[in-house]
Design an enzyme around this catalytic site. Structure first.
Site, PDB file in Angstrom:
ATOM      1  CG  ASN A   9       4.376  -6.522  -4.051  1.00  0.00           C
ATOM      2  OD1 ASN A   9       4.678  -7.714  -3.911  1.00  0.00           O
ATOM      3  ND2 ASN A   9       4.443  -5.649  -3.067  1.00  0.00           N
ATOM      4  CE  LYS A  11       1.143  -5.709  -1.410  1.00  0.00           C
ATOM      5  NZ  LYS A  11       0.380  -4.766  -0.587  1.00  0.00           N
ATOM      6  CG  HIS A  97       5.963  -3.254   0.398  1.00  0.00           C
ATOM      7  ND1 HIS A  97       4.992  -3.277   1.367  1.00  0.00           N
ATOM      8  CD2 HIS A  97       5.315  -3.052  -0.780  1.00  0.00           C
ATOM      9  CE1 HIS A  97       3.802  -3.115   0.793  1.00  0.00           C
ATOM     10  NE2 HIS A  97       3.977  -2.972  -0.506  1.00  0.00           N
ATOM     11  CD  GLU A  99       2.228  -5.207   2.489  1.00  0.00           C
ATOM     12  OE1 GLU A  99       2.793  -6.100   1.836  1.00  0.00           O
ATOM     13  OE2 GLU A  99       1.214  -4.596   2.064  1.00  0.00           O
ATOM     14  CD  GLU A 169       3.776   0.479  -2.619  1.00  0.00           C
ATOM     15  OE1 GLU A 169       3.118   0.043  -3.557  1.00  0.00           O
ATOM     16  OE2 GLU A 169       4.204  -0.234  -1.705  1.00  0.00           O
ATOM     17  N   GLY A 175      -3.966  -1.504   0.125  1.00  0.00           N
ATOM     18  CA  GLY A 175      -4.928  -2.569   0.413  1.00  0.00           C
ATOM     19  C   GLY A 175      -6.174  -2.083   1.117  1.00  0.00           C
ATOM     20  CB  SER A 215      -6.226   1.321  -3.282  1.00  0.00           C
ATOM     21  OG  SER A 215      -6.199   0.683  -2.017  1.00  0.00           O
TER      22      SER A 215
HETATM   23  P1  13P Z   1      -2.591  -2.605  -3.170  1.00  0.00           P
HETATM   24  O1  13P Z   1      -2.542  -2.294  -4.658  1.00  0.00           O
HETATM   25  O2  13P Z   1      -3.205  -3.931  -2.868  1.00  0.00           O
HETATM   26  O3  13P Z   1      -3.161  -1.476  -2.382  1.00  0.00           O
HETATM   27  O4  13P Z   1      -1.055  -2.744  -2.722  1.00  0.00           O
HETATM   28  C1  13P Z   1      -0.153  -1.765  -3.067  1.00  0.00           C
HETATM   29  C2  13P Z   1       1.190  -2.251  -2.713  1.00  0.00           C
HETATM   30  O5  13P Z   1       1.521  -2.383  -1.555  1.00  0.00           O
HETATM   31  C3  13P Z   1       2.097  -2.608  -3.815  1.00  0.00           C
HETATM   32  O6  13P Z   1       3.376  -2.843  -3.338  1.00  0.00           O
END
Ligand code: 13P
Length: 252
Positions: A9, A11, A97, A99, A169, A175, A215
């Site tokens: 992903n 993003k 997601h 976010e 997640e 992150g 992460s």
């Molecule tokens: P990170 O791997 O940067 O923590 O992000 C995970 C994520 O949100 C994947 O969709």
């Protein structure tokens, strides 16, 4: 046997040129993808066609979008429909997601509509669920995730559900560098599978791929992927570095 999937992903990161370089580096990394292993790349919308071209005829590589809109078509300036995504060759679409839930106020009910549109257009949803830190601290994460599953997925029949990939997640791990322990991941994945089994039966639940996200890195992927109910990962930050993502893909 359910599929093992590692999904990138990106993003809202990378230029087109950087994205092309990243995909070419991955394709050149000599990844071993035996039957039932899939790599999914989810670039930003403007790069979907380009990435599709780069990975077409590369066995084991698939394309995902990061979102789609909850209406079929029409006057929704700036939005992208499931049908459009399918028409440019997307195989999967990430939905729900954290976010998107947080910054764009996506609700479980709106996500149920997106799931339906994705499936109606031949896209496999990668449905994200997971709890915020305060829920984890209160130890009510199971009920929280169960509600997300129930309100966005349980209107589906078994055949439709089998097209869905679930990504757990935990928001506190995204992150932040703070990964769920392998035990925490396994416990939640087993819980999700048990919930699916209660609703759809064990045979269906055993067929559903459940990914871990938050992460995940080359240094912890092996331990996470060794958990019996962890079928791969949805990778953010580490998916932007070809060598790191390749190492994660090879962590089974
Ligand atoms: P990170 O791997 O940067 O923590 O992000 C995970 C994520 O949100 C994947 O969709």
């Amino acid at each position: 046997m359910r599929k093992k999937i590692v999904a990138a992903n990106w993003k809202m990161n990378l230029t087109l040129e950087q994205g092309e370089q990243l995909v070419n580096d991955l394709l050149g990394a000599g990844l071993q993808l035996p039957e039932g292993r899939e790599v999914v790349i989810a670039p930003p919308f403007p790069y979907l066609l380009k990435v599709k071209q780069l990975i077409s005829n590369k066995p084991g590589f698939f394309l995902a979008a990061q979102n789609c809109y909850s209406e079929k078509s029409g006057a929704y300036t700036g939005e992208v429909s499931a049908e459009m995504l399918r028409s440019v060759g997307a195989d999967f679409v990430i939905l729900g997601h954290s976010e998107r839930r947080e910054y764009f106020s996506e609700s479980n009910a709106q996500l149920a509509k997106k799931i339906d549109l994705a499936l109606a257009n031949g896209l496999k949803p990668i449905f994200c669920c997971g709890e915020p830190l305060e829920v984890r601290k209160a130890e009510t994460q199971n009920a929280y995730v169960a509600k997300q599953l129930a309100e966005s997925l349980y209107h589906l029949d078994a055949a439709a559900l089998k097209q869905v990939v679930i990504a757990y997640e935990p928001i506190w791990a995204i992150g932040t560098g703070l990964t769920a322990s392998a035990q925490q991941a396994q416990d939640m994945h087993a819980f999700i599978r048990a919930e699916l089994a209660a609703k759809y039966g064990d045979a269906v639940a055993q067929d559903i791929t459940i990914l871990y996200g938050g992460s995940a890195k080359p240094g912890n992927a092996k331990e996470l992927f060794a958990c019996p109910d962890v079928d791969g990962g949805l990778i953010g930050g580490a998916s932007l570095v070809a060598a790191d993502f390749a190492a994660i893909v090879q962590s089974f």
